[in-house]
Enzyme design. Structure first.
Site, PDB file in Angstrom:
ATOM      1  N   SER A 148       0.837  -1.201   0.000  1.00  0.00           N
ATOM      2  CA  SER A 148       0.000   0.000   0.000  1.00  0.00           C
ATOM      3  C   SER A 148       0.876   1.258   0.000  1.00  0.00           C
ATOM      4  CB  SER A 148      -0.969  -0.047   1.188  1.00  0.00           C
ATOM      5  OG  SER A 148      -1.994   0.902   1.045  1.00  0.00           O
ATOM      6  N   ASP A 168      -9.401  -4.300  -5.805  1.00  0.00           N
ATOM      7  CA  ASP A 168      -8.920  -3.354  -4.785  1.00  0.00           C
ATOM      8  C   ASP A 168      -9.727  -2.069  -4.886  1.00  0.00           C
ATOM      9  OD1 ASP A 168      -7.452  -1.542  -3.195  1.00  0.00           O
ATOM     10  OD2 ASP A 168      -5.560  -2.527  -3.676  1.00  0.00           O
ATOM     11  N   HIS A 226      -7.798  -5.042  -1.215  1.00  0.00           N
ATOM     12  CA  HIS A 226      -6.632  -4.305  -0.727  1.00  0.00           C
ATOM     13  C   HIS A 226      -6.004  -5.097   0.410  1.00  0.00           C
ATOM     14  CE1 HIS A 226      -4.192  -0.719  -0.707  1.00  0.00           C
ATOM     15  NE2 HIS A 226      -4.316  -0.619   0.602  1.00  0.00           N
TER      16      HIS A 226
END
Length: 247
Positions: free
Chosen positions: A108, A194, A226
């Protein structure tokens, strides 16, 4: 496994930043996975350490703190990550790691930072003078790459940048800005479902690396959001690491 934790690598004002280093058993001078945690650039710390399972496969893992965006805007976070790697290299006599085999990895926001690490070696404004902040491979788990196009809350990016998402500073923070064909091998992993960082960010990074003739592989996790736990992803990561560091 041997742990060397709470290694102070940088003090800024009254804040000290730390590294935790984990060493595999019975491996002399193992390759290093340099992990950068996620958390929207505004939360988390080095205790969010991914890929520690690679210790069982003969890799060392270092996990680093960096200044969060609520404390200091970009480029503080990338500067800190580079200072951490430079610190480890400058103190190589204390840490039995092969610093010619460094894979930087993160998820991320950490994925964004590892991509920046991979494309910006030698960026004098972000690195200690005379240091070596180069890396030999990059594993980017679903990191944002084009911050002026990011798909989640603009406030997150504005906190990172310290300015509007439409400002030119977004280009300075984008890994796409620095690609020139000298980059190390990249592995990019992203879920096609995601809803925090759209997979298009990873496609843009892959396409730009390919345009410059760089070695890049992208693995799509079909149905993945995600974050995911996938044996297939583990196998891809293992193969990538072993190909580049155990040949």
């Amino acid at each position: 496994m041997k742990e060397i934790v709470d290694i102070a690598y940088r003090t800024i004002g009254d804040m000290t930043l730390y590294i935790d280093l984990f060493l595999p058993d019975n491996v002399e001078s193992p390759p290093l996975i340099f992990w950068i945690h996620g958390g929207a650039w505004m939360m988390g710390d080095r205790k969010w350490c991914g890929l520690k399972g690679q210790l069982e496969r003969g890799y060392a893992v270092a996990s680093v703190d960096y200044r969060l965006s609520t404390i200091a805007p970009f480029p503080a976070c990338i500067e800190d990550c580079k200072y951490a790697l430079a610190f480890l290299r400058q103190n190589a006599d204390k840490y039995p790691v092969d610093f010619s085999k460094v894979c930087v990895a993160g998820d991320s926001a950490g994925g964004h930072l590892v991509a920046l690490m991979g494309v910006s070696a030698g960026h004098k404004d972000w690195e200690p003078e005379g240091s070596d902040c180069s890396v030999n491979a990059v594993i980017d788990f679903y990191g944002p790459t084009q911050l002026r196009r990011i798909d989640h809350d603009d406030n997150v990016v504005e906190t990172l940048l310290g300015v509007s998402v439409t400002s030119a500073k977004g280009l300075m923070a984008s890994p796409l800005t620095y690609i020139n064909g000298s980059e190390p091998p990249f592995l990019i992993i992203h879920g096609d479902k995601d809803d925090v960082v759209n997979i298009e960010h990873s496609r843009l990074l892959r396409n730009e690396l390919e345009k410059y003739g760089c070695s890049v592989a992208m693995h799509t996790v079909f149905g993945g959001g995600h974050g995911f736990d996938s044996p297939a992803v583990d196998a891809v990561v293992n193969d990538f690491l072993d190909y580049h560091f155990k040949k």
